[in-house]
Motif scaffolding. Structure first.
Motif, mmCIF file in Angstrom:
data_model
loop_
_atom_site.group_PDB
_atom_site.id
_atom_site.type_symbol
_atom_site.label_atom_id
_atom_site.label_comp_id
_atom_site.label_asym_id
_atom_site.label_seq_id
_atom_site.Cartn_x
_atom_site.Cartn_y
_atom_site.Cartn_z
ATOM 1 N N ALA A 72 0.828 -1.204 0.000
ATOM 2 C CA ALA A 72 0.000 0.000 0.000
ATOM 3 C C ALA A 72 0.863 1.255 0.000
ATOM 4 N N LEU A 73 1.918 1.270 0.801
ATOM 5 C CA LEU A 73 2.801 2.438 0.837
ATOM 6 C C LEU A 73 3.542 2.605 -0.481
ATOM 7 N N GLN A 74 4.016 1.491 -1.047
ATOM 8 C CA GLN A 74 4.763 1.568 -2.290
ATOM 9 C C GLN A 74 3.910 2.105 -3.440
ATOM 10 N N SER A 75 2.609 1.843 -3.386
ATOM 11 C CA SER A 75 1.713 2.285 -4.462
ATOM 12 C C SER A 75 0.929 3.534 -4.095
ATOM 13 N N ALA A 76 1.325 4.203 -3.008
ATOM 14 C CA ALA A 76 0.593 5.395 -2.559
ATOM 15 C C ALA A 76 0.532 6.448 -3.664
ATOM 16 N N PRO A 77 -0.625 7.054 -3.878
ATOM 17 C CA PRO A 77 -0.757 8.079 -4.920
ATOM 18 C C PRO A 77 -0.201 9.420 -4.453
ATOM 19 N N GLN A 78 -0.110 10.338 -5.381
ATOM 20 C CA GLN A 78 0.369 11.675 -5.050
ATOM 21 C C GLN A 78 -0.612 12.376 -4.127
ATOM 22 N N GLY A 79 -0.072 12.980 -3.064
ATOM 23 C CA GLY A 79 -0.891 13.746 -2.138
ATOM 24 C C GLY A 79 -0.147 14.982 -1.691
ATOM 25 N N ILE A 80 -0.461 15.458 -0.486
ATOM 26 C CA ILE A 80 0.188 16.659 0.035
ATOM 27 C C ILE A 80 0.833 16.356 1.379
ATOM 28 N N LYS A 81 1.689 17.269 1.816
ATOM 29 C CA LYS A 81 2.255 17.200 3.153
ATOM 30 C C LYS A 81 1.209 17.699 4.152
ATOM 31 N N LEU A 82 1.244 17.160 5.367
ATOM 32 C CA LEU A 82 0.223 17.478 6.361
ATOM 33 C C LEU A 82 0.727 18.382 7.476
ATOM 34 N N THR A 83 1.947 18.860 7.381
ATOM 35 C CA THR A 83 2.499 19.735 8.412
ATOM 36 C C THR A 83 1.626 20.974 8.572
ATOM 37 N N ASN A 84 1.176 21.217 9.817
ATOM 38 C CA ASN A 84 0.313 22.350 10.162
ATOM 39 C C ASN A 84 -1.058 22.278 9.493
#
Length: 635
Positions: A72-84
């Motif tokens: 699942a991690l290896q195939s994770a799609p593009q997303g965003i960073k969650l900082t703040n």
């Protein structure tokens, strides 16, 4: 030998006794039975070995979860960073955590649950509330592992104004999914609602059908005809979410009133599933808005849009008891004996950044003609792609943007690329290496209120050396920032084969109407056996001219030349075609397989005629005409 800790074995040891009780149907294990060992097999399956008196009982294999999570991690799609933006609260029992996707940049993955008997939650930060008074769209990817009908129990997307804030979490796991109330087979719907996350609305993604009617509080899905994994909504902290049913002698069980039900879904199938939320805020004095959720609306491999499954429910904002309309939002999840990965990748967050992208493809050669989906251009035509990347508003600037544009280099030979900005600063010129490979991964400057847009312009030539028309597939192009991402699809189109301008049909023999001489001058008309059809496969927008010439005047077999003239007449004007070319038609193509019937445009007063004087001698006259096609450059 005890397997390594990072394969989920600690959780397995803690839950093994309970797992065996459920599988065997026993209330508890006799004291003479105990777990002897758990051995890791080479194929990453597990064998549970138990001693029963002097006999050894070996259970069936239990599928290991290590590869399931890793895949699942290896195939994770593009997303965003969650900082703040989102955070996992330090709540007792909250086992959610944030990990970094290993293969895509600037992407955090929220691991809400992973093992048996877990509870987890992730909530928006204090400066990232969901504003119920404003319409908004949000999107994300969800992964429920690859356990099929052995999965449990699921995730819930939650909007809440619970007094506990970021620490809000249901008291138990299993069917509560970390948000619903707890059915302890005591009390009533009010006590169940009181144990949920209060002042909330939840959209559940339930992988386990809880439909056992008994005193164990495991019947939330025993109504509505639910057949399998499903998505549905309700207000967890409101008594309207629960329904009491009687059975047996003065016994009760409770079901969940599922709203907007999408049933019999494939959730725990190893795939990432895309979710889009469209919130339409209440208008006027109303407190009721509309929430539309669409599931599986993007292809997990290509991210291309697809239909998906959708439902719309009414959402009463008064249930949140929030005067300013602001609520926290995030995900909760829970597992029991059955478990799964509960993973979330956020893609767009309401109010954080609001942006958009668009693309326009034009054929410069054909006077900047706009190319729509599946239209055809000619080989060699100069094409121009213009990608518009716009920042509209947001709590943050759109930061760290990288274009991920892929071109079909077999069909488009790029010659120039440039990025310009709304603030007028120096344009960026794309490197020649990017143009050669077609992998345009340029880093854009941050976009903001003071620099609201970037325009990427790419020019190149359409290529097709074959005689057959070839297709250029639609391409999903991505624009990925650390806090917002979006995509746009460049249209599919076709490139005509090495086109030709040619005669399709020319009549072998054509004639004039037999005429009786009267001693007066006559205009002799054509018969209906004239035919000249031109075919042009070079693509739309090409020009040509058709010319005709009679090398010499008609004559009889014994050499008697026809007195008079052979003329082309148009709008009352006559031109002799004897000895020189006269243009009789001009045309601009409208498609890649353009055909034009030149004679069909003539009338009884226009076209070719014989002009004979009164002194003409009778006879059978014949001769030849020469038709010539000429390519005319675009003006």
């Amino acid at each position: 030998m005890k397997p390594p800790r990072d394969n989920g074995v600690d959780t397995f040891f803690k839950g093994a006794d309970r797992l065996w009780r459920q599988l065997s149907g026993l209330a508890r294990l006799p004291s003479s039975w105990h777990i002897h060992e758990i051995t890791q097999w080479p194929n990453l399956r597990w064998s549970l070995v138990m001693i029963v008196g002097s006999c050894i009982l070996v259970s069936g294999y239990l599928v290991g979860r290590a590869d399931d999570y890793s895949d699942a991690l290896q195939s994770a799609p593009q997303g965003i960073k969650l900082t703040n933006v989102f955070a996992t609260a330090p709540t007792a029992g909250n086992q959610a955590t944030v990990v970094t996707a290993p293969k895509v940049a600037n992407t955090d993955v929220v691991r809400v649950t992973r093992g048996a008997g877990e509870l987890g939650s992730v909530w928006s930060t204090a400066n990232n509330f969901f504003d119920l008074k404003q319409s908004a769209t949000s999107s994300m990817w969800l992964n429920f592992g690859n356990q099929g009908n052995q999965a449990g129990d699921g995730l819930a997307l939650v909007l809440q104004n619970d007094a506990r804030g970021e620490r809000a979490l249901a008291k138990t796991g299993g069917q509560t999914l970390g948000v619903w109330g707890q059915d302890q087979n005591t009390g009533n719907v009010d006590t169940i609602a009181g144990s949920a996350i209060l002042n909330s609305w939840a959209l559940e993604f339930d992988t386990y059908v809880n439909n056992t009617v008994n005193q164990n509080g495991n019947a939330f899905d025993a109504a509505n005809g639910i057949q399998g994994a499903h998505i549905a909504a309700a207000y967890p902290g409101d008594r309207s979410a629960y329904q009491q049913h009687g059975y047996g002698f003065f016994q009760n069980y409770y079901t969940l009133n599922h709203q907007g039900l999408l049933d019999n879904l494939q959730l725990s199938d190893g795939q990432w599933h895309h979710l889009t939320l469209d919130w339409h805020a209440p208008s006027g004095s109303s407190t009721v808005g509309q929430m539309t959720y669409t599931f599986d609306d993007r292809n997990p491999q290509t991210a291309a849009s697809q239909t998906g499954k959708s439902a719309t429910v009414s959402l009463d904002t008064s249930k949140f008891n929030t005067p300013d309309g602001r609520v926290r939002w995030g995900f909760t999840g829970a597992t029991g004996v059955n478990y799964e990965n509960g993973l979330v990748v956020f893609e767009s967050v309401p109010g954080l950044v609001d942006g958009a992208t668009s693309v326009k493809l034009t054929d410069v050669t054909q006077h900047n003609r706009l190319i729509n989906a599946d239209e055809t251009v000619a080989a060699g035509d100069q094409l121009k792609y213009v990608y518009q990347v716009d920042y509209h508003s947001g709590k943050q600037d759109w930061m760290g943007i990288q274009s991920q544009i892929k071109m079909d280099m077999a069909r488009i030979k790029l010659t120039q690329g440039e990025i310009t900005y709304a603030d007028g600063q120096e344009p960026q010129t794309l490197s020649s290496s990017m143009l050669v490979t077609g992998q345009l991964t340029a880093k854009l400057r941050d976009l903001s209120q003071s620099n609201g847009s970037a325009t990427i312009t790419l020019t190149g030539a359409a290529q097709n050396n074959s005689t057959q028309t070839v297709a250029v597939a639609a391409q999903v192009q991505h624009f990925i920032g650390s806090n917002y991402l979006t995509s746009v699809t460049a249209p599919a189109f076709k490139i005509a084969g090495a086109g030709q301008l040619q005669f399709k049909t020319v009549a072998a023999d054509s004639s004039f109407v037999p005429t009786t001489l009267t001693g007066q001058s006559l205009k002799v008309a054509r018969n209906n056996d004239w035919q000249v059809v031109v075919a042009d496969s070079r693509g739309a927008g090409h020009n040509w001219q058709l010319q005709v010439c009679a090398p010499k005047m008609l004559a009889t077999d014994n050499g008697q030349t026809l007195a008079g003239d052979f003329v082309y007449q148009q709008d009352g004007q006559r031109q002799s075609i004897v000895g020189h070319n006269v243009t009789v038609a001009t045309h601009t193509t409208t498609s890649a397989n353009d055909q034009f019937d030149a004679i069909s445009t003539w009338s009884s007063e226009n076209g070719l005629f014989l002009m004979v004087p009164g002194t003409t001698l009778p006879g059978r006259y014949q001769g030849a005409v020469v038709w010539t096609l000429a390519d005319v450059p675009a003006s």
